[in-house]
Motif scaffolding. Structure first.
Motif, short mmCIF file in Angstrom:
data_model
loop_
_atom_site.label_atom_id
_atom_site.label_comp_id
_atom_site.label_asym_id
_atom_site.label_seq_id
_atom_site.Cartn_x
_atom_site.Cartn_y
_atom_site.Cartn_z
N VAL A 141 -5.78 -23.79 49.53
CA VAL A 141 -6.88 -24.07 48.61
C VAL A 141 -7.25 -22.82 47.82
O VAL A 141 -7.59 -22.89 46.64
CB VAL A 141 -8.11 -24.63 49.38
CG1 VAL A 141 -9.32 -24.77 48.46
CG2 VAL A 141 -7.77 -25.97 50.03
N ARG A 157 -12.02 -25.09 38.27
CA ARG A 157 -13.20 -25.22 39.15
C ARG A 157 -13.12 -26.46 40.03
O ARG A 157 -14.15 -27.07 40.34
CB ARG A 157 -14.50 -25.26 38.33
CG ARG A 157 -14.83 -23.91 37.69
CD ARG A 157 -16.07 -23.99 36.83
NE ARG A 157 -17.27 -24.30 37.59
CZ ARG A 157 -18.40 -24.82 37.08
NH1 ARG A 157 -18.45 -25.11 35.81
NH2 ARG A 157 -19.42 -25.05 37.84
N CYS A 158 -11.91 -26.82 40.46
CA CYS A 158 -11.77 -28.03 41.27
C CYS A 158 -10.89 -27.79 42.50
O CYS A 158 -9.79 -28.35 42.62
CB CYS A 158 -11.19 -29.17 40.41
SG CYS A 158 -11.35 -30.76 41.21
N PRO A 159 -11.39 -26.94 43.43
CA PRO A 159 -10.62 -26.74 44.66
C PRO A 159 -10.36 -28.05 45.40
O PRO A 159 -9.37 -28.17 46.12
CB PRO A 159 -11.50 -25.80 45.49
CG PRO A 159 -12.84 -25.76 44.84
CD PRO A 159 -12.63 -26.14 43.40
N LEU A 160 -11.23 -29.07 45.15
CA LEU A 160 -11.01 -30.36 45.81
C LEU A 160 -9.63 -30.93 45.48
O LEU A 160 -8.99 -31.53 46.35
CB LEU A 160 -12.10 -31.36 45.38
CG LEU A 160 -11.90 -32.80 45.84
CD1 LEU A 160 -11.87 -32.90 47.36
CD2 LEU A 160 -12.98 -33.72 45.28
N ALA A 198 -7.18 -29.21 47.64
CA ALA A 198 -7.44 -29.57 49.04
C ALA A 198 -6.96 -30.99 49.34
O ALA A 198 -6.51 -31.28 50.46
CB ALA A 198 -8.93 -29.42 49.34
#
Lengths: 173, 173
Positions: free
Chosen positions: B15, B24-27, B30
């Motif tokens: 991640v 800005r979207c580590p999701l 992940a």
């Protein structure tokens, strides 16, 4: 609480203020913004939950993987997101005894190995001994059940954070 | 490029390394992690695209709202994510002339007002004059078409960032 303000700020400010309601997931706030106007705190909270529920399983696992380790190195170093730092410190997880720290580290590692994501729990509602007992119990659950449990905790943490933000909205917005 | 390394790092490192493939979207990273092992760059890229495509419309709009404004204040101040800073600077957007800056700011504001999300485009492939003309054209498109166009740009940016990361994976992983 001033929902009029929440409903009128531009999306940049909205994402800035609510970007960590779900840990390290500004996307959740940015998506929820599409559903405005919001009638009240519960309505806003409902849309965060809907965002999580609508994700495929990999996305839900991803939500958990964006969370820091409970009582982990980031907490000791003070490099957690402000909300997590406050919550974990309030639960007495910042300076556990040596035995307690070793026990929590081992449980965290077992969780990551078994489920592929870290333990998430509402730290501010517990104390370190209760945390360890709860993690031992959850470690024995089937993966699908632990995923549901952990996402339930994410939602509770989000509700508490929203309540904090809306209680202090004048200063933040 | 070393996919063996990509497939073997723990999810925290995964991640960290791929957390800004989607801005800005580590999701996204992940979630993609659930799909390993990955056979190659294209396979990894495909899973990032699948993550975006599986989001409801509000989530897709959210992806765009997590992007910085093109040639905006964050770029001047140097507070963008490293990847965006590099990309926008390479397109000559860091120090546009006064007229050009005014024109881009106006187009950005019109986009936010019309679509509810900012313009996203592959800055590193264009120059400022081409950027402005392209924004004027897109501003006249129906919202559903602009959403598709912008998400296509997000995917291209992601592919370029993945290629950068995997070209330099030894240093980062």
């Amino acid at each position: 609480m001033n929902m009029e303000k929440v409903n009128s700020v531009d999306f940049g400010d909205f994402v800035e203020v609510f970007g960590n309601v779900i840990e390290r997931c500004p996307l959740a706030a940015a998506a929820v913004r599409s559903q405005r106007p919001f009638s009240d705190l519960e309505d806003l909270e409902k849309h965060f939950c809907t965002f999580i529920d609508a994700l495929p399983r990999s996305g839900q696992e991803g939500i958990l993987r964006c969370h820091p380790h409970l009582a982990g190195r980031e907490l000791q170093r003070g490099t957690l997101a402000a909300e997590s730092q406050r919550e974990q410190s309030a639960a007495g997880l910042q300076n556990p005894g040596t035995d307690e720290r070793r026990r929590l580290a081992k449980l965290n590692a077992q969780c990551r190995a078994r489920f592929g994501f870290p333990f998430v729990l509402v730290a501010r509602l517990r104390d370190p001994a209760v945390v360890a007992r709860e993690l031992e119990r959850r470690l024995r659950c089937p993966p699908a059940q632990e995923l549901r449990t952990a996402l339930g905790e994410v939602k509770t943490i989000g509700r508490l954070r929203l309540a904090d933000l809306l209680g202090a909205d004048c200063a933040r917005l």
